[in-house]
Design a protein around this motif. Sequence first.
Motif, PDB file in Angstrom:
ATOM      1  N   ALA A 196       0.811  -1.218   0.000  1.00 13.59           N
ATOM      2  CA  ALA A 196       0.000   0.000   0.000  1.00 13.59           C
ATOM      3  C   ALA A 196       0.848   1.273   0.000  1.00 13.59           C
ATOM      4  N   SER A 197       2.111   1.203   0.417  1.00 15.92           N
ATOM      5  CA  SER A 197       2.936   2.407   0.473  1.00 15.92           C
ATOM      6  C   SER A 197       3.515   2.706  -0.911  1.00 15.92           C
ATOM      7  N   PRO A 198       3.796   3.977  -1.179  1.00 15.54           N
ATOM      8  CA  PRO A 198       4.365   4.335  -2.484  1.00 15.54           C
ATOM      9  C   PRO A 198       5.695   3.623  -2.720  1.00 15.54           C
ATOM     10  N   ALA A 199       5.879   3.168  -3.919  1.00 12.50           N
ATOM     11  CA  ALA A 199       7.102   2.426  -4.252  1.00 12.50           C
ATOM     12  C   ALA A 199       8.312   3.346  -4.222  1.00 12.50           C
ATOM     13  N   GLY A 200       9.414   2.831  -3.731  1.00 12.88           N
ATOM     14  CA  GLY A 200      10.667   3.560  -3.755  1.00 12.88           C
ATOM     15  C   GLY A 200      10.812   4.610  -2.667  1.00 12.88           C
ATOM     16  N   ARG A 201       9.842   4.766  -1.823  1.00 12.13           N
ATOM     17  CA  ARG A 201       9.920   5.778  -0.772  1.00 12.13           C
ATOM     18  C   ARG A 201       9.929   5.081   0.578  1.00 12.13           C
ATOM     19  N   PRO A 202      11.043   5.090   1.302  1.00 15.97           N
ATOM     20  CA  PRO A 202      11.133   4.397   2.583  1.00 15.97           C
ATOM     21  C   PRO A 202      10.144   4.956   3.611  1.00 15.97           C
ATOM     22  N   LEU A 203       9.699   4.094   4.497  1.00 16.46           N
ATOM     23  CA  LEU A 203       8.747   4.491   5.521  1.00 16.46           C
ATOM     24  C   LEU A 203       9.321   5.593   6.408  1.00 16.46           C
ATOM     25  N   GLY A 204      10.603   5.538   6.701  1.00 20.21           N
ATOM     26  CA  GLY A 204      11.232   6.566   7.529  1.00 20.21           C
ATOM     27  C   GLY A 204      11.093   7.954   6.911  1.00 20.21           C
ATOM     28  N   ASP A 205      11.261   8.051   5.592  1.00 17.11           N
ATOM     29  CA  ASP A 205      11.104   9.335   4.903  1.00 17.11           C
ATOM     30  C   ASP A 205       9.649   9.808   4.962  1.00 17.11           C
ATOM     31  N   GLN A 206       8.716   8.882   4.802  1.00 10.18           N
ATOM     32  CA  GLN A 206       7.296   9.244   4.869  1.00 10.18           C
ATOM     33  C   GLN A 206       6.942   9.782   6.253  1.00 10.18           C
ATOM     34  N   LEU A 207       7.441   9.116   7.289  1.00  4.70           N
ATOM     35  CA  LEU A 207       7.153   9.557   8.660  1.00  4.70           C
ATOM     36  C   LEU A 207       7.796  10.919   8.942  1.00  4.70           C
ATOM     37  N   ASP A 263       8.502  13.327   6.828  1.00  2.20           N
ATOM     38  CA  ASP A 263       7.756  14.368   6.130  1.00  2.20           C
ATOM     39  C   ASP A 263       6.415  14.646   6.807  1.00  2.20           C
ATOM     40  N   ALA A 264       5.771  13.595   7.313  1.00  3.17           N
ATOM     41  CA  ALA A 264       4.498  13.787   8.001  1.00  3.17           C
ATOM     42  C   ALA A 264       4.695  14.573   9.296  1.00  3.17           C
ATOM     43  N   ILE A 265       5.761  14.284  10.014  1.00  7.08           N
ATOM     44  CA  ILE A 265       6.028  14.988  11.274  1.00  7.08           C
ATOM     45  C   ILE A 265       6.408  16.435  11.007  1.00  7.08           C
ATOM     46  N   LEU A 266       7.278  16.648  10.019  1.00 10.61           N
ATOM     47  CA  LEU A 266       7.705  18.014   9.713  1.00 10.61           C
ATOM     48  C   LEU A 266       6.580  18.850   9.118  1.00 10.61           C
ATOM     49  N   GLY A 267       5.654  18.206   8.415  1.00 12.76           N
ATOM     50  CA  GLY A 267       4.553  18.929   7.787  1.00 12.76           C
ATOM     51  C   GLY A 267       3.367  19.157   8.707  1.00 12.76           C
ATOM     52  N   ALA A 268       3.406  18.573   9.904  1.00 15.52           N
ATOM     53  CA  ALA A 268       2.286  18.718  10.836  1.00 15.52           C
ATOM     54  C   ALA A 268       2.315  20.107  11.461  1.00 15.52           C
ATOM     55  N   PRO A 269       1.143  20.652  11.772  1.00 16.62           N
ATOM     56  CA  PRO A 269       1.121  21.958  12.428  1.00 16.62           C
ATOM     57  C   PRO A 269       1.694  21.862  13.839  1.00 16.62           C
ATOM     58  N   PRO A 270       2.221  22.955  14.349  1.00 15.46           N
ATOM     59  CA  PRO A 270       2.756  22.935  15.718  1.00 15.46           C
ATOM     60  C   PRO A 270       1.670  22.513  16.707  1.00 15.46           C
ATOM     61  N   ASP A 271       2.072  21.875  17.775  1.00  9.78           N
ATOM     62  CA  ASP A 271       1.134  21.323  18.747  1.00  9.78           C
ATOM     63  C   ASP A 271       0.247  22.400  19.363  1.00  9.78           C
ATOM     64  N   ALA A 272       0.799  23.544  19.681  1.00  8.02           N
ATOM     65  CA  ALA A 272       0.026  24.597  20.352  1.00  8.02           C
ATOM     66  C   ALA A 272      -1.110  25.117  19.475  1.00  8.02           C
ATOM     67  N   SER A 273      -0.917  25.164  18.173  1.00  7.90           N
ATOM     68  CA  SER A 273      -1.954  25.720  17.306  1.00  7.90           C
ATOM     69  C   SER A 273      -3.081  24.732  17.038  1.00  7.90           C
ATOM     70  N   THR A 274      -2.851  23.449  17.318  1.00 10.78           N
ATOM     71  CA  THR A 274      -3.894  22.466  17.052  1.00 10.78           C
ATOM     72  C   THR A 274      -4.854  22.299  18.214  1.00 10.78           C
ATOM     73  N   ARG A 275      -4.501  22.839  19.371  1.00  6.28           N
ATOM     74  CA  ARG A 275      -5.370  22.734  20.535  1.00  6.28           C
ATOM     75  C   ARG A 275      -6.208  23.997  20.690  1.00  6.28           C
ATOM     76  N   ALA A 276      -7.403  23.794  21.165  1.00  2.00           N
ATOM     77  CA  ALA A 276      -8.251  24.956  21.471  1.00  2.00           C
ATOM     78  C   ALA A 276      -7.719  25.612  22.740  1.00  2.00           C
ATOM     79  N   PRO A 277      -7.746  26.934  22.800  1.00  2.00           N
ATOM     80  CA  PRO A 277      -7.245  27.606  24.000  1.00  2.00           C
ATOM     81  C   PRO A 277      -8.128  27.262  25.202  1.00  2.00           C
ATOM     82  N   PHE A 278      -7.507  27.170  26.372  1.00  2.26           N
ATOM     83  CA  PHE A 278      -8.238  26.852  27.594  1.00  2.26           C
ATOM     84  C   PHE A 278      -8.974  28.090  28.076  1.00  2.26           C
ATOM     85  N   VAL A 279     -10.263  27.934  28.289  1.00  3.66           N
ATOM     86  CA  VAL A 279     -11.079  29.018  28.835  1.00  3.66           C
ATOM     87  C   VAL A 279     -11.714  28.486  30.121  1.00  3.66           C
ATOM     88  N   PRO A 280     -11.335  29.053  31.251  1.00  5.88           N
ATOM     89  CA  PRO A 280     -11.910  28.551  32.500  1.00  5.88           C
ATOM     90  C   PRO A 280     -13.404  28.862  32.562  1.00  5.88           C
TER      91      PRO A 280
END
Length: 131
Positions: free
Chosen positions: A89-100, A102-119
Amino acid sequence: MARVLGHAIGRDATDPAVEVHVLTIRGMVEADSTEVHVSGYLRTVWTTEGHAELEPTARRTLAIALWHIAKAGLVRDAMAREIASLRCASPAGRPLGDQLRDAILGAPPDASTRAPFVPPRPHEASAQRRR
């Protein structure tokens, strides 16, 4: 499994009779039998082989060992099939390590993905405690 069972009944692991018993036990484990069922089957193996009945503790220990050997083989085979399907199922010729990476580097920063805490406001907090 054949070596363990063959040793226990005093036959060579390559003996066709041992192979039949091994395939039967493997089928039992595939069908979700417990080691108690395997122990019951071993009782019949002992009588068909012409041996005196094996002590229940020894028979149960042998059944537990054979059950675990069979289950480990089934898990290994299932994981090998799963890994093979993932590789297909994975693209041919592209190692899993490279895919992971790119996925990690392309992910949005953790702080921006969470809703701000409102007490909660004081009257909302007391209303929630009463529920």
